[in-house]
Design a protein around this motif. Structure first.
Motif, PDB file in Angstrom:
ATOM      1  N   VAL A  43       3.464  19.321 -65.887  1.00 27.61           N
ATOM      2  CA  VAL A  43       2.674  18.623 -64.863  1.00 27.61           C
ATOM      3  C   VAL A  43       1.404  19.425 -64.560  1.00 27.61           C
ATOM      4  CG1 VAL A  43       4.595  17.373 -63.820  1.00 27.61           C
ATOM      5  CG2 VAL A  43       4.081  19.704 -63.049  1.00 27.61           C
ATOM      6  N   SER A  44       0.936  20.153 -65.536  1.00 23.57           N
ATOM      7  CA  SER A  44      -0.227  21.023 -65.335  1.00 23.57           C
ATOM      8  C   SER A  44      -1.510  20.217 -65.173  1.00 23.57           C
ATOM      9  CB  SER A  44      -0.364  21.994 -66.512  1.00 23.57           C
ATOM     10  OG  SER A  44      -0.540  21.287 -67.731  1.00 23.57           O
ATOM     11  N   ASN A  45      -2.474  20.872 -64.510  1.00 23.28           N
ATOM     12  CA  ASN A  45      -3.822  20.320 -64.357  1.00 23.28           C
ATOM     13  C   ASN A  45      -3.823  18.937 -63.699  1.00 23.28           C
ATOM     14  OD1 ASN A  45      -5.020  22.616 -65.639  1.00 23.28           O
ATOM     15  ND2 ASN A  45      -4.398  21.774 -67.617  1.00 23.28           N
ATOM     16  N   ARG A  63      11.563  24.769 -69.729  1.00 23.18           N
ATOM     17  CA  ARG A  63      10.176  25.178 -69.469  1.00 23.18           C
ATOM     18  C   ARG A  63       9.560  24.272 -68.411  1.00 23.18           C
ATOM     19  NH1 ARG A  63       5.605  27.180 -73.530  1.00 23.18           N
ATOM     20  NH2 ARG A  63       3.775  26.875 -72.204  1.00 23.18           N
ATOM     21  N   LEU A  64       8.863  24.890 -67.467  1.00 26.24           N
ATOM     22  CA  LEU A  64       8.124  24.154 -66.445  1.00 26.24           C
ATOM     23  C   LEU A  64       6.691  24.660 -66.424  1.00 26.24           C
ATOM     24  CD1 LEU A  64       7.844  22.214 -64.055  1.00 26.24           C
ATOM     25  CD2 LEU A  64       8.708  24.042 -62.566  1.00 26.24           C
ATOM     26  N   ASP A  65       5.757  23.759 -66.690  1.00 30.63           N
ATOM     27  CA  ASP A  65       4.328  24.064 -66.617  1.00 30.63           C
ATOM     28  C   ASP A  65       3.734  23.313 -65.441  1.00 30.63           C
ATOM     29  OD1 ASP A  65       4.269  25.675 -68.949  1.00 30.63           O
ATOM     30  OD2 ASP A  65       4.184  23.882 -70.206  1.00 30.63           O
ATOM     31  N   ALA A  66       3.380  24.046 -64.396  1.00 25.70           N
ATOM     32  CA  ALA A  66       2.781  23.436 -63.204  1.00 25.70           C
ATOM     33  C   ALA A  66       1.476  24.136 -62.848  1.00 25.70           C
ATOM     34  CB  ALA A  66       3.757  23.489 -62.034  1.00 25.70           C
ATOM     35  N   HIS A  86      10.761  29.593 -69.338  1.00 26.55           N
ATOM     36  CA  HIS A  86       9.306  29.721 -69.205  1.00 26.55           C
ATOM     37  C   HIS A  86       8.862  29.041 -67.918  1.00 26.55           C
ATOM     38  CE1 HIS A  86       8.200  30.413 -73.722  1.00 26.55           C
ATOM     39  NE2 HIS A  86       9.270  31.099 -73.361  1.00 26.55           N
ATOM     40  N   LEU A  87       8.190  29.794 -67.049  1.00 25.06           N
ATOM     41  CA  LEU A  87       7.666  29.240 -65.793  1.00 25.06           C
ATOM     42  C   LEU A  87       6.194  29.602 -65.667  1.00 25.06           C
ATOM     43  CD1 LEU A  87       7.948  27.825 -63.080  1.00 25.06           C
ATOM     44  CD2 LEU A  87       8.839  29.974 -62.113  1.00 25.06           C
ATOM     45  N   ASN A  88       5.340  28.594 -65.777  1.00 34.61           N
ATOM     46  CA  ASN A  88       3.896  28.769 -65.642  1.00 34.61           C
ATOM     47  C   ASN A  88       3.420  28.091 -64.359  1.00 34.61           C
ATOM     48  OD1 ASN A  88       2.967  30.184 -68.073  1.00 34.61           O
ATOM     49  ND2 ASN A  88       3.715  28.392 -69.182  1.00 34.61           N
TER      50      ASN A  88
END
Length: 355
Positions: A43-45, A63-66, A86-88
């Protein structure tokens, strides 16, 4: 289902993935949290200000990309995602991290850079499988001493904070390959850096160090060393032992001489000694046959280092703002030279071979 959004996951690299990045979202559709087999959620950007506690339903999440949102906090339920690796969450507005990190025993990557964090929960350092940890560009004033528990860590970046000291435990991280502590307020560095035998890159620029940490020149695998913009008046002894070094920055200090061992580094590609108090350069620069970039501007040199015109791979040479009155012959031999800066000297003519 949210209008206009494709909420159908795809298998990407063998993982059940839902990509909702760059959609202008102000919230995550509730339907997402019903996809309980989801392994990757991106859910990035977007324009998210929160992640709901219902994320705890995604127990298979790997993995979670936020990153790149407007998050001010993370849900406590993050700590229940026991398969998360992975947590960003970089580039948000986080001022704190929730408790519960100690449950994330599979976490390998945590990126919280570019936030407003003033401290790190000590429980983060119970994530014993953490390999990559990046927290640069926050407001951290300290690093918990329990950092030494992260024995698998290979990448640690805490540049651009307000650290006044580096926890001694950092020097016990024997698998560390990259360490960044640049742009802090360090005046000292803990003893024992020589124990980091796997270290390939060390960034300690932009601090208040008056000496290079003892032991740095005993790191046989070091490839990048940047300690520019400190208060060094003496150069590190033994730099010639760093035979794998490709990139050396000792610019913006108070050095009166370049370490003589620099010209014994056969793999050196970039050398920056600009903005010091140099009046001479050690002999032997012609031995740096792989050198591509040489920056020695803003010094007090009266001559260009002998041998510069024998560097077959040189692409950039900046000797501006010195006291040069002559330039050595042979510049036409530098067939790969793309940039030559010789302004603000005492030259009366363009060096022969430039045109």
């Amino acid at each position: 289902m949210a209008a206009g959004l494709n909420l159908q996951p795809q298998t990407v690299n063998g993982l059940f993935t839902l990509d909702l990045s760059n959609q202008g979202l102000t919230s995550i559709p509730e339907e997402v949290f019903g996809i309980t087999d989801l392994e990757v959620l991106d859910v990035s950007n977007n324009k998210l200000t929160r992640i709901p506690e219902t994320i705890g339903r995604l127990q298979k999440l790997y993995r979670l990309d936020a990153n790149g949102n407007m998050l001010t906090s993370l849900p406590q339920a993050i700590g229940s995602l026991q398969n998360l690796q992975h947590l960003n969450v970089y580039s948000n507005n986080l001022s704190e991290l929730p408790d519960g990190f100690e449950a994330l025993q599979k976490l390998e990557l945590l990126n919280v850079r570019d936030n407003n964090l003033t401290k790190l929960p000590s429980k983060i350092f119970s994530c014993l499988n953490l390999v990559t940890f990046e927290a640069r560009n926050n407001k951290l004033s300290s690093l918990p001493p329990v950092v030494e528990k992260l024995r698998k860590l290979t990448f640690l970046c805490i540049d651009d904070n307000q650290l006044r000291e580096v926890a001694h435990g950092v020097c016990l991280l024997s698998n560390l390959e990259v360490l960044g502590v640049g742009n802090n307020k360090l005046s000292t560095f803990p003893l024992g850096v020589e124990k980091l035998q796997k270290l390939r890159e060390l960034y300690i620029y932009g601090n208040q160090l008056t000496e290079v940490p003892p032991g740095v020149c005993s790191l046989p695998n070091l490839e990048v060393l940047k300690f520019g913009n400190n208060k060094l008046s003496t150069s590190p002894p033994g730099v010639e032992k760093l035979q794998k070094l490709t990139d050396l920055h000792i610019n913006d200090n108070q050095l009166t001489e370049v370490p003589s061992g620099v010209c014994s580094l056969p793999n050196l590609e970039k050398l920056s000694v600009c903005n010091n108090n140099l009046s001479t350069f050690p002999p032997g620069v012609e031995k740096l046959q792989k050198l591509r970039e040489l920056y020695i501007y803003d010094n007090q040199l009266t001559e260009v280092p002998s041998g510069v015109c024998s560097l077959p791979n040189l692409e950039k040479l900046d000797v501006s703002n010195n006291e040069l009155s002559t330039f050595p012959p042979g510049v036409e031999k530098l067939q790969k030279l793309r940039e030559l800066h010789i302004n603000d000297n005492q030259l009366t003519e363009v060096p022969s071979g430039v045109c």
